[in-house]
Write a protein that holds these residues in place. Structure first.
Motif, PDB file in Angstrom:
ATOM      1  N   ALA A  73      -9.530 -13.774  82.904  1.00 13.46           N
ATOM      2  CA  ALA A  73     -10.674 -13.082  82.752  1.00 13.46           C
ATOM      3  C   ALA A  73     -11.341 -12.166  83.665  1.00 13.46           C
ATOM      4  O   ALA A  73     -11.594 -11.364  84.255  1.00 13.46           O
ATOM      5  N   ASP A  74     -11.819 -13.065  84.409  1.00 13.15           N
ATOM      6  CA  ASP A  74     -12.188 -13.295  85.724  1.00 13.15           C
ATOM      7  C   ASP A  74     -11.927 -13.062  86.757  1.00 13.15           C
ATOM      8  O   ASP A  74     -12.018 -11.820  87.566  1.00 13.15           O
ATOM      9  N   GLN A  75     -10.546 -12.556  86.239  1.00  6.66           N
ATOM     10  CA  GLN A  75      -9.716 -12.714  88.483  1.00  6.66           C
ATOM     11  C   GLN A  75      -9.430 -11.310  87.791  1.00  6.66           C
ATOM     12  O   GLN A  75      -9.420 -10.560  88.850  1.00  6.66           O
ATOM     13  N   ARG A  76      -9.580 -10.682  86.484  1.00  3.12           N
ATOM     14  CA  ARG A  76      -8.988  -9.448  85.833  1.00  3.12           C
ATOM     15  C   ARG A  76     -10.621  -8.739  86.776  1.00  3.12           C
ATOM     16  O   ARG A  76     -10.054  -7.519  87.370  1.00  3.12           O
ATOM     17  N   LEU A  77     -11.739  -9.662  86.849  1.00  6.95           N
ATOM     18  CA  LEU A  77     -12.733  -7.949  86.808  1.00  6.95           C
ATOM     19  C   LEU A  77     -12.958  -8.515  87.917  1.00  6.95           C
ATOM     20  O   LEU A  77     -13.440  -7.275  89.160  1.00  6.95           O
ATOM     21  N   GLY A  78     -12.166  -9.220  88.983  1.00  4.45           N
ATOM     22  CA  GLY A  78     -12.531  -9.203  90.161  1.00  4.45           C
ATOM     23  C   GLY A  78     -11.998  -9.035  91.131  1.00  4.45           C
ATOM     24  O   GLY A  78     -12.411  -8.082  92.399  1.00  4.45           O
ATOM     25  N   SER A  79     -10.369  -8.303  90.507  1.00  3.99           N
ATOM     26  CA  SER A  79      -9.587  -7.471  90.857  1.00  3.99           C
ATOM     27  C   SER A  79     -10.237  -5.490  91.367  1.00  3.99           C
ATOM     28  O   SER A  79     -10.309  -5.036  92.654  1.00  3.99           O
ATOM     29  N   GLU A  80     -11.518  -5.203  90.152  1.00  2.00           N
ATOM     30  CA  GLU A  80     -11.960  -4.126  90.495  1.00  2.00           C
ATOM     31  C   GLU A  80     -12.575  -4.454  91.427  1.00  2.00           C
ATOM     32  O   GLU A  80     -13.367  -3.261  91.475  1.00  2.00           O
ATOM     33  N   ASN A  81     -13.807  -5.350  91.758  1.00  2.00           N
ATOM     34  CA  ASN A  81     -14.650  -5.345  92.596  1.00  2.00           C
ATOM     35  C   ASN A  81     -15.923  -3.867  92.768  1.00  2.00           C
ATOM     36  O   ASN A  81     -15.897  -3.604  93.143  1.00  2.00           O
ATOM     37  N   HIS A  82     -16.272  -4.126  91.316  1.00  2.00           N
ATOM     38  CA  HIS A  82     -17.031  -3.497  91.249  1.00  2.00           C
ATOM     39  C   HIS A  82     -18.917  -4.599  90.527  1.00  2.00           C
ATOM     40  O   HIS A  82     -18.714  -5.026  90.342  1.00  2.00           O
ATOM     41  N   PRO A  83     -19.661  -4.086  91.798  1.00  2.00           N
ATOM     42  CA  PRO A  83     -20.953  -4.614  90.805  1.00  2.00           C
ATOM     43  C   PRO A  83     -21.686  -4.337  89.852  1.00  2.00           C
ATOM     44  O   PRO A  83     -21.869  -5.536  89.157  1.00  2.00           O
ATOM     45  N   ASP A  84     -21.429  -3.515  89.281  1.00  2.00           N
ATOM     46  CA  ASP A  84     -21.823  -3.906  87.032  1.00  2.00           C
ATOM     47  C   ASP A  84     -20.750  -4.813  86.645  1.00  2.00           C
ATOM     48  O   ASP A  84     -21.285  -5.098  85.687  1.00  2.00           O
ATOM     49  N   LEU A  85     -20.132  -5.644  87.423  1.00  2.00           N
ATOM     50  CA  LEU A  85     -19.464  -6.279  86.447  1.00  2.00           C
ATOM     51  C   LEU A  85     -19.699  -7.960  86.869  1.00  2.00           C
ATOM     52  O   LEU A  85     -19.209  -8.782  86.208  1.00  2.00           O
ATOM     53  N   ILE A  86     -20.290  -8.032  88.285  1.00  2.00           N
ATOM     54  CA  ILE A  86     -20.751  -9.200  88.728  1.00  2.00           C
ATOM     55  C   ILE A  86     -21.387 -10.261  87.447  1.00  2.00           C
ATOM     56  O   ILE A  86     -21.043 -11.100  87.149  1.00  2.00           O
ATOM     57  N   PRO A  87     -22.882  -9.903  86.988  1.00  2.00           N
ATOM     58  CA  PRO A  87     -23.172 -10.826  85.298  1.00  2.00           C
ATOM     59  C   PRO A  87     -22.076 -11.113  84.464  1.00  2.00           C
ATOM     60  O   PRO A  87     -22.325 -11.883  84.073  1.00  2.00           O
TER      61      PRO A  87
END
Length: 230
Positions: free
Chosen positions: A30-44
């Motif tokens: 899940a973290d890798q999938r979110l990291g691939s978006e490279n979006h600041p809103d997803l950092i938290p």
């Protein structure tokens, strides 16, 4: 939404199966999938997922597979373990030694002497090695009992049943200490490994990882249009 599915799967595996490794793998995916978006809103969200994964990695797990494999090997080796020498396990005339000096005990002397004589085992086959404690048939039953208890311990390990595992280990160690040559390396190493395994916690306390799911759902709820578009 993909991250939500993975984190939900992690929570379910942890709650239903206690499967820490699969839960960690799902959180990292899940973290890798979110990291691939490279979006600041997803950092938290990623911060929370990483925190939950770290909490799971901190749980100390016994090597279930390794212990089960080891016990399987010991089962095969049971027939070759050396038993105690006869002289080390039989105390001659223990019955008569334990009789009181009271004159009233004289009636028990004959019974005590007879019992002691019966307990003196005569090894009829001079070709048998000194390590034979019993006649071959009795030694065979001893080996089979040891193998059965080892198999029971292995089954408890695979079931992650710590209570029954420790009960089996207690019986196994009693047999080894009473009937086997504990100074032999093969027996000594088994006892040492069982001593170590007795302290294993097969069902350790598991941390909650619902925080990751909460922050993902809060994020999705705050952006209904984005979720609808998906």
């Amino acid at each position: 939404a993909e991250a939500e599915y993975l984190v939900l799967a992690a929570n379910q595996r942890l709650a239903l199966e206690g499967d820490i490794n699969t839960a960690i793998a799902a959180l990292k995916a899940a973290d890798q999938r979110l990291g691939s978006e490279n979006h600041p809103d997803l950092i938290p969200i990623r911060d929370q997922i990483i925190e939950d994964a770290a909490a799971l990695e901190a749980v100390k797990l016994p090597d279930i597979e390794g212990l089960a494999i080891y016990l399987a090997k010991v089962i095969e080796q049971a027939k070759d373990l050396p038993t105690k020498k006869l002289a080390d396990s039989v105390e001659p005339f223990s019955g008569t030694k334990n009789l009181a000096d009271d004159a009233k005990q004289w009636r028990n002397v004959a019974n005590a002497v007879w019992t002691d004589l019966v307990e003196l085992v005569e090894v009829k086959d001079a070709a048998l090695p000194d390590s034979v404690l019993f006649d071959p048939e009795l030694k065979y039953f001893l080996q089979q009992n040891l193998r059965l208890e080892l198999a029971s311990a292995r089954l408890s390990v695979l079931r992650r049943d710590g209570q029954n595992f420790r009960a089996s280990v207690g019986l196994i160690k009693n047999m080894l200490n009473e009937f086997y040559e504990t100074s032999a390396t093969s027996v000594e190493s088994i006892i040492a490994r069982l001593d170590e395994a007795e302290s294993y916690e097969f069902e350790p306390a598991l941390p909650k990882i619902t925080g990751s799911l909460d922050v993902i759902r809060a994020h999705l709820k705050s952006k209904p249009t984005a979720r609808a578009a998906k």
